[in-house]
Design a protein around this motif. Structure first.
Motif, PDB file in Angstrom:
ATOM      1  N   ALA A   6       7.350   5.273  12.420  1.00  0.00           N
ATOM      2  CA  ALA A   6       7.271   6.129  11.234  1.00  0.00           C
ATOM      3  C   ALA A   6       6.340   5.514  10.201  1.00  0.00           C
ATOM      4  CB  ALA A   6       8.664   6.330  10.642  1.00  0.00           C
ATOM      5  N   TRP A   7       6.363   4.191  10.085  1.00  0.00           N
ATOM      6  CA  TRP A   7       5.477   3.478   9.164  1.00  0.00           C
ATOM      7  C   TRP A   7       4.018   3.728   9.544  1.00  0.00           C
ATOM      8  CZ3 TRP A   7       6.002  -2.545   8.165  1.00  0.00           C
ATOM      9  CH2 TRP A   7       5.158  -2.900   7.103  1.00  0.00           C
ATOM     10  N   LEU A   8       3.732   3.605  10.838  1.00  0.00           N
ATOM     11  CA  LEU A   8       2.367   3.840  11.311  1.00  0.00           C
ATOM     12  C   LEU A   8       1.931   5.280  11.057  1.00  0.00           C
ATOM     13  CD1 LEU A   8      -0.137   2.881  12.857  1.00  0.00           C
ATOM     14  CD2 LEU A   8       1.054   3.460  14.987  1.00  0.00           C
ATOM     15  N   ASP A   9       2.799   6.222  11.359  1.00  0.00           N
ATOM     16  CA  ASP A   9       2.466   7.640  11.126  1.00  0.00           C
ATOM     17  C   ASP A   9       2.217   7.909   9.648  1.00  0.00           C
ATOM     18  OD1 ASP A   9       2.759   8.086  13.825  1.00  0.00           O
ATOM     19  OD2 ASP A   9       4.820   8.839  13.658  1.00  0.00           O
ATOM     20  N   PHE A  10       3.030   7.293   8.796  1.00  0.00           N
ATOM     21  CA  PHE A  10       2.878   7.475   7.346  1.00  0.00           C
ATOM     22  C   PHE A  10       1.521   6.950   6.883  1.00  0.00           C
ATOM     23  CE2 PHE A  10       3.132   5.966   3.006  1.00  0.00           C
ATOM     24  CZ  PHE A  10       3.730   7.019   2.338  1.00  0.00           C
ATOM     25  N   MET A  11       1.139   5.766   7.336  1.00  0.00           N
ATOM     26  CA  MET A  11      -0.128   5.169   6.900  1.00  0.00           C
ATOM     27  C   MET A  11      -1.318   5.970   7.426  1.00  0.00           C
ATOM     28  SD  MET A  11       0.992   2.790   5.046  1.00  0.00           S
ATOM     29  CE  MET A  11      -0.476   1.830   4.644  1.00  0.00           C
ATOM     30  N   MET A  12      -1.207   6.478   8.649  1.00  0.00           N
ATOM     31  CA  MET A  12      -2.302   7.268   9.198  1.00  0.00           C
ATOM     32  C   MET A  12      -2.509   8.541   8.388  1.00  0.00           C
ATOM     33  SD  MET A  12      -3.669   5.663  11.724  1.00  0.00           S
ATOM     34  CE  MET A  12      -4.613   6.977  12.483  1.00  0.00           C
ATOM     35  N   ARG A  13      -1.434   9.149   7.970  1.00  0.00           N
ATOM     36  CA  ARG A  13      -1.538  10.429   7.271  1.00  0.00           C
ATOM     37  C   ARG A  13      -1.867  10.259   5.797  1.00  0.00           C
ATOM     38  NH1 ARG A  13       3.021  14.939   8.111  1.00  0.00           N
ATOM     39  NH2 ARG A  13       1.985  14.887  10.142  1.00  0.00           N
ATOM     40  N   GLU A  62       0.831  -1.206   0.000  1.00  0.00           N
ATOM     41  CA  GLU A  62       0.000   0.000   0.000  1.00  0.00           C
ATOM     42  C   GLU A  62       0.868   1.260   0.000  1.00  0.00           C
ATOM     43  OE1 GLU A  62      -2.582  -0.360   3.331  1.00  0.00           O
ATOM     44  OE2 GLU A  62      -3.906  -1.834   2.363  1.00  0.00           O
ATOM     45  N   ILE A  63       2.040   1.194   0.643  1.00  0.00           N
ATOM     46  CA  ILE A  63       2.965   2.333   0.577  1.00  0.00           C
ATOM     47  C   ILE A  63       3.361   2.591  -0.868  1.00  0.00           C
ATOM     48  CG2 ILE A  63       5.215   3.223   1.272  1.00  0.00           C
ATOM     49  CD1 ILE A  63       5.050   1.535   3.777  1.00  0.00           C
ATOM     50  N   GLY A  64       3.675   1.513  -1.592  1.00  0.00           N
ATOM     51  CA  GLY A  64       4.028   1.662  -2.999  1.00  0.00           C
ATOM     52  C   GLY A  64       2.894   2.259  -3.816  1.00  0.00           C
ATOM     53  N   GLU A  65       1.657   1.849  -3.523  1.00  0.00           N
ATOM     54  CA  GLU A  65       0.505   2.399  -4.241  1.00  0.00           C
ATOM     55  C   GLU A  65       0.363   3.894  -3.987  1.00  0.00           C
ATOM     56  OE1 GLU A  65      -2.825   0.151  -3.008  1.00  0.00           O
ATOM     57  OE2 GLU A  65      -2.169  -1.721  -3.967  1.00  0.00           O
ATOM     58  N   ILE A  66       0.595   4.286  -2.735  1.00  0.00           N
ATOM     59  CA  ILE A  66       0.506   5.712  -2.395  1.00  0.00           C
ATOM     60  C   ILE A  66       1.590   6.495  -3.120  1.00  0.00           C
ATOM     61  CG2 ILE A  66       0.720   7.389  -0.522  1.00  0.00           C
ATOM     62  CD1 ILE A  66      -0.452   5.226   1.339  1.00  0.00           C
ATOM     63  N   MET A  67       2.815   5.966  -3.109  1.00  0.00           N
ATOM     64  CA  MET A  67       3.924   6.647  -3.765  1.00  0.00           C
ATOM     65  C   MET A  67       3.717   6.749  -5.271  1.00  0.00           C
ATOM     66  SD  MET A  67       6.103   7.699  -1.564  1.00  0.00           S
ATOM     67  CE  MET A  67       6.647   7.455   0.116  1.00  0.00           C
ATOM     68  N   GLU A  91      -2.525   7.206   3.957  1.00  0.00           N
ATOM     69  CA  GLU A  91      -3.536   6.234   3.545  1.00  0.00           C
ATOM     70  C   GLU A  91      -4.919   6.629   4.034  1.00  0.00           C
ATOM     71  OE1 GLU A  91      -4.636   1.469   3.868  1.00  0.00           O
ATOM     72  OE2 GLU A  91      -3.400   2.419   5.409  1.00  0.00           O
ATOM     73  N   LEU A  92      -5.004   6.994   5.321  1.00  0.00           N
ATOM     74  CA  LEU A  92      -6.302   7.306   5.913  1.00  0.00           C
ATOM     75  C   LEU A  92      -6.612   8.798   5.911  1.00  0.00           C
ATOM     76  CD1 LEU A  92      -6.147   4.889   8.983  1.00  0.00           C
ATOM     77  CD2 LEU A  92      -7.091   4.475   6.705  1.00  0.00           C
TER      78      LEU A  92
END
Length: 246
Positions: A140-147, A112-117, A149-150
């Protein structure tokens, strides 16, 4: 050549170092102030106009108006507190769910990180190191997904109380404006005419300031705010007259 290149690059570095970002970051506070003042100006104004239309004395209009301002400030402040607290609770629930997904299905979350990027035009070979870096840093991974992805920003722990106080205080300040003439003019009809002028001026001023802060056209915002307040008070005054006629 190297010395000349360095000397040419030095002014650019100095220019960048002297640059200051100027962004307005108090959006939540301004939103609370707008909510409180706009309701404070219109609701007591409409109530006072309605009571004046029913031929109530100034003392009664003032008493009812002050009671409404107090009750309205408490209600609006409580609403702001509950809204901010609900946002904080929602963030905590989603963070817990996202944290569990990172632990249980890390490969899916990494994809999902790749999809966002990729939405920002990055290729796999470009965002690959970023994905690996985030996987090595779970927080940092959690913070990235919260900001990203969500679309959720971590709320300020003090936000609920600050919102309640800001909205309540703004409502009281706005609500006292249309009631001021009733404190000094004994005849309700005369006080109402003065209140109309004072409140419309306040609505125009508030609408102008609101437009400046929100990025809208200040004069357009001023006129719109004044029209909304005028329509609210006219409706209340008309309903009071209609009931009195019966």
């Amino acid at each position: 050549m190297d010395g000349d290149g360095a000397s040419r690059g030095q002014p650019m570095l100095e220019k960048r170092a002297s640059h200051r970002e100027r962004h307005f970051t108090a959006g939540e506070v301004v939103r609370d102030v707008i909510m409180g003042v706009s309701d404070g100006l219109t609701v007591p104004f409409a109530l006072a106009a309605g009571l004046s239309g029913a031929s109530a004395p100034s003392s009664l209009v003032l008493t009812a108006g002050l009671a409404e301002v107090a009750a309205g400030a408490i209600s609006m402040g409580l609403g702001g507190y509950l809204a901010a607290q609900s946002e904080a609770d929602h963030y905590k629930r989603e963070m817990k769910r996202e944290q569990e997904e990172i632990i249980t299905v890390p490969d899916t979350e990494a994809a999902e990180i790749g999809e966002i990027m990729s939405q920002y035009g990055l290729e796999p070979h470009e965002y690959g190191p970023i994905v690996d870096g985030l996987r090595r840093n779970p927080q940092a991974w959690l913070d990235f997904m919260m900001r990203f992805e969500l679309g959720l920003e971590k709320p300020d722990p003090k936000r609920a109380l600050q919102s309640a106080c800001t909205i309540a205080l703004s409502y009281m300040i706005g609500g006292l404006v249309p009631l001021l003439p009733y404190m000094f003019i004994s005849t309700a009809q005369n006080a109402m005419l003065t209140s109309v002028v004072v409140t419309l001026v306040a609505l125009l001023f508030f609408g102008y300031i609101k437009g400046r802060f929100t990025g809208n056209r200040p004069f357009t915002s001023a006129v719109q705010t004044a029209i909304i307040g005028a329509l609210a008070s006219a409706a209340a005054y008309g309903m009071a007259k209609a009931v009195q006629a019966r």
